[in-house]
Design an enzyme around this catalytic site. Structure first.
Site, short mmCIF file in Angstrom:
data_model
loop_
_atom_site.label_atom_id
_atom_site.label_comp_id
_atom_site.label_asym_id
_atom_site.label_seq_id
_atom_site.Cartn_x
_atom_site.Cartn_y
_atom_site.Cartn_z
N TYR A 1 8.28 -6.82 -1.79
CA TYR A 1 7.41 -6.72 -0.62
C TYR A 1 8.03 -7.35 0.62
O TYR A 1 7.32 -7.76 1.54
CB TYR A 1 6.06 -7.37 -0.92
CG TYR A 1 5.13 -6.51 -1.76
CD1 TYR A 1 4.68 -5.27 -1.29
CD2 TYR A 1 4.68 -6.93 -3.01
CE1 TYR A 1 3.81 -4.49 -2.03
CE2 TYR A 1 3.80 -6.15 -3.77
CZ TYR A 1 3.38 -4.93 -3.27
OH TYR A 1 2.51 -4.15 -4.01
N ASN B 1 -6.07 -4.01 -5.52
CA ASN B 1 -6.36 -2.59 -5.23
C ASN B 1 -5.71 -1.64 -6.23
O ASN B 1 -5.42 -0.49 -5.90
CB ASN B 1 -6.01 -2.25 -3.77
CG ASN B 1 -4.53 -2.30 -3.48
OD1 ASN B 1 -3.74 -2.80 -4.28
ND2 ASN B 1 -4.13 -1.77 -2.34
N HIS C 1 0.07 0.51 -6.46
CA HIS C 1 0.97 0.63 -5.31
C HIS C 1 1.69 1.97 -5.44
O HIS C 1 2.00 2.40 -6.55
CB HIS C 1 2.01 -0.49 -5.30
CG HIS C 1 3.13 -0.23 -4.34
ND1 HIS C 1 3.04 -0.50 -3.00
CD2 HIS C 1 4.34 0.36 -4.52
CE1 HIS C 1 4.15 -0.11 -2.40
NE2 HIS C 1 4.96 0.41 -3.30
N LYS D 1 -1.21 -2.44 -10.85
CA LYS D 1 -1.23 -3.87 -10.54
C LYS D 1 -1.99 -4.66 -11.61
O LYS D 1 -2.69 -4.08 -12.45
CB LYS D 1 -1.85 -4.06 -9.15
CG LYS D 1 -1.03 -3.38 -8.03
CD LYS D 1 -1.56 -3.78 -6.66
CE LYS D 1 -0.75 -3.12 -5.55
NZ LYS D 1 -1.17 -3.60 -4.20
N GLU E 1 12.60 1.56 -3.39
CA GLU E 1 11.72 0.95 -4.40
C GLU E 1 12.07 1.38 -5.82
O GLU E 1 12.00 0.57 -6.75
CB GLU E 1 10.26 1.29 -4.07
CG GLU E 1 9.78 0.60 -2.79
CD GLU E 1 8.33 0.90 -2.45
OE1 GLU E 1 7.88 0.41 -1.42
OE2 GLU E 1 7.66 1.63 -3.21
#
Ligand code: CMP
Length: 140
Positions: free
Chosen positions: A50, A113, A116, A10, A127
């Site tokens: 998402y 965070n 993913h 990220k 995905e």
């Protein structure tokens, strides 16, 4: 079984300059990077990726964060790759992530965070296809 899973480094971790350190963890765990692309996501791409979280209270912040800078997107392949990657990442909330996991070591908050990873074979297939539509996926 040999699996493929989608991984995203990220914007927070890309900005911290730890792509290589995270890749080394994948490689040392026996996961092979079989496709990769570094990109800045558009709002539509992040919202689409998402989409399952669309109704969640954190959706807007999540999309804003994921479009705030470049991300590194990869397909990891290996024995039990989906679970193995989730073990390497640690809990979604870095405060709850086990010591030595990617999120414990590199992440600041539940939004920023660091990484993913797909959570199940069905989501992994969706995905991977979302970001690598030309990569053939044979999951069984
Ligand atoms: P990720 O694995 O990318 O999937 C959805 C993301 O939403 C998650 O990591 C977190 O970064 C973010 N998020 C923010 N708040 C929450 C929450 N309360 N529960 C789950 N995910 C959250």
């Amino acid at each position: 079984a040999i699996e493929r899973t989608l991984s995203i480094i990220k914007p927070d971790a890309v900005a911290k300059n730890v792509i290589g350190q995270i890749y080394t963890r994948f490689e040392n765990a026996g996961l092979k990077i079989v496709a990769a692309q570094m990109r800045q996501l558009s709002q539509a791409e992040a919202e689409g990726f998402y989409a399952v979280h669309r109704e969640r209270p954190f959706f807007k912040d999540l999309v804003a964060f994921m479009t705030s800078g470049p991300v590194m997107i990869q397909v990891l392949e290996g024995e039990g790759a989906i679970l193995k990657n989730r073990e390497l990442m640690g809990a979604t909330d870095p405060k709850k992530a086990a010591p030595g996991t990617i999120r414990a070591d590199f992440a600041e908050s539940i939004d920023a965070n660091a990484v993913h990873g797909s959570d199940a074979p069905e989501t992994a297939a969706v995905e991977v296809a979302y970001f690598f539509p030309t990569l053939a996926v044979h999951s069984r």
